[in-house]
Design a protein around this motif. Structure first.
Motif, PDB file in Angstrom:
ATOM      1  N   THR A  30       0.815  -1.219   0.000  1.00  0.00           N
ATOM      2  CA  THR A  30       0.000   0.000   0.000  1.00  0.00           C
ATOM      3  C   THR A  30       0.849   1.269   0.000  1.00  0.00           C
ATOM      4  OG1 THR A  30      -0.163   0.157   2.413  1.00  0.00           O
ATOM      5  CG2 THR A  30      -1.834  -1.177   1.264  1.00  0.00           C
ATOM      6  N   ARG A  34      -1.827   4.533   2.657  1.00  0.00           N
ATOM      7  CA  ARG A  34      -2.640   4.965   1.520  1.00  0.00           C
ATOM      8  C   ARG A  34      -3.665   3.891   1.181  1.00  0.00           C
ATOM      9  NH1 ARG A  34       2.606   6.123  -0.273  1.00  0.00           N
ATOM     10  NH2 ARG A  34       3.044   8.328  -0.262  1.00  0.00           N
ATOM     11  N   TYR A  35      -4.826   4.336   0.779  1.00  0.00           N
ATOM     12  CA  TYR A  35      -5.857   3.403   0.341  1.00  0.00           C
ATOM     13  C   TYR A  35      -6.561   4.057  -0.832  1.00  0.00           C
ATOM     14  CZ  TYR A  35      -9.453  -0.149   0.582  1.00  0.00           C
ATOM     15  OH  TYR A  35     -10.290  -1.190   0.278  1.00  0.00           O
ATOM     16  N   ASN A  36      -5.943   3.917  -1.987  1.00  0.00           N
ATOM     17  CA  ASN A  36      -6.444   4.606  -3.173  1.00  0.00           C
ATOM     18  C   ASN A  36      -6.757   3.600  -4.276  1.00  0.00           C
ATOM     19  OD1 ASN A  36      -3.920   3.885  -4.232  1.00  0.00           O
ATOM     20  ND2 ASN A  36      -3.016   5.848  -3.674  1.00  0.00           N
ATOM     21  N   ARG A  37      -7.029   4.113  -5.447  1.00  0.00           N
ATOM     22  CA  ARG A  37      -7.414   3.262  -6.577  1.00  0.00           C
ATOM     23  C   ARG A  37      -6.328   2.248  -6.921  1.00  0.00           C
ATOM     24  NH1 ARG A  37      -7.776   4.811 -12.590  1.00  0.00           N
ATOM     25  NH2 ARG A  37      -9.063   3.146 -13.411  1.00  0.00           N
ATOM     26  N   ARG A  38      -5.064   2.686  -6.929  1.00  0.00           N
ATOM     27  CA  ARG A  38      -3.957   1.782  -7.246  1.00  0.00           C
ATOM     28  C   ARG A  38      -3.897   0.630  -6.264  1.00  0.00           C
ATOM     29  NH1 ARG A  38       0.256   0.284  -4.925  1.00  0.00           N
ATOM     30  NH2 ARG A  38       0.219   1.995  -3.464  1.00  0.00           N
ATOM     31  N   ARG A  40      -6.365  -0.568  -4.449  1.00  0.00           N
ATOM     32  CA  ARG A  40      -7.522  -1.442  -4.704  1.00  0.00           C
ATOM     33  C   ARG A  40      -7.274  -2.357  -5.901  1.00  0.00           C
ATOM     34  NH1 ARG A  40     -10.004   3.378  -3.023  1.00  0.00           N
ATOM     35  NH2 ARG A  40     -11.376   3.092  -1.238  1.00  0.00           N
ATOM     36  N   TYR A  69     -10.329  -0.987   6.760  1.00  0.00           N
ATOM     37  CA  TYR A  69     -10.849  -0.576   5.448  1.00  0.00           C
ATOM     38  C   TYR A  69     -10.761  -1.723   4.440  1.00  0.00           C
ATOM     39  CZ  TYR A  69     -10.363   4.285   7.085  1.00  0.00           C
ATOM     40  OH  TYR A  69     -10.445   5.453   7.791  1.00  0.00           O
TER      41      TYR A  69
END
Length: 123
Positions: A30, A34-38, A40, A69
């Motif tokens: 990650t 960070r928890y973004n589109r990439r 995911r 999350y």
């Protein structure tokens, strides 16, 4: 049947720690909390490639939040690390992270989680 195992980890040092004990693991990093589109997309990729995927984040508040999350969105199980096993003191500061775990401890925890998951899925 070969079991392909994946892990979602926070950082590249965590990735190195996992690969040191299980070199054939699939890893999604990650890059912090960070928890973004990439992230995911990376998680979706290893879910598609692996039989089982675990969340392996640091045993601290940011790691707990990130794991929550990811677990909620993807239904992945989190491997809990004992904070006492993940401590490092550097330059007078206390650091807590998966990358600080003794390799023997980390291998034991990952093996136990996989055994438990395989056993529960065979029930």
């Amino acid at each position: 049947m070969e079991v392909k195992v994946g892990y979602v980890v926070e950082g590249f040092n965590d990735e190195r720690a996992v690969l040191a004990v299980f070199p054939d693991s699939y890893i999604a990093v990650t890059k912090g909390t960070r928890y973004n589109r990439r992230v995911r997309m990376d998680i979706q990729k290893i879910i598609g490639e692996c039989n089982v995927v675990f969340v392996l984040t640091d045993p601290d508040e940011p790691g707990n939040n990130l794991a929550e999350y990811i677990s909620q969105e993807f239904g992945l199980l989190r491997i809990m690390i004992d904070p006492k096993e993940a401590i490092c003191y550097r330059n007078g500061k206390k650091k807590i992270g998966v990358e600080h775990c003794d390799p023997v401890y980390l291998k034991m925890v990952l093996t136990d989680a996989l055994k438990e998951e395989i056993f529960s899925s065979n029930q």
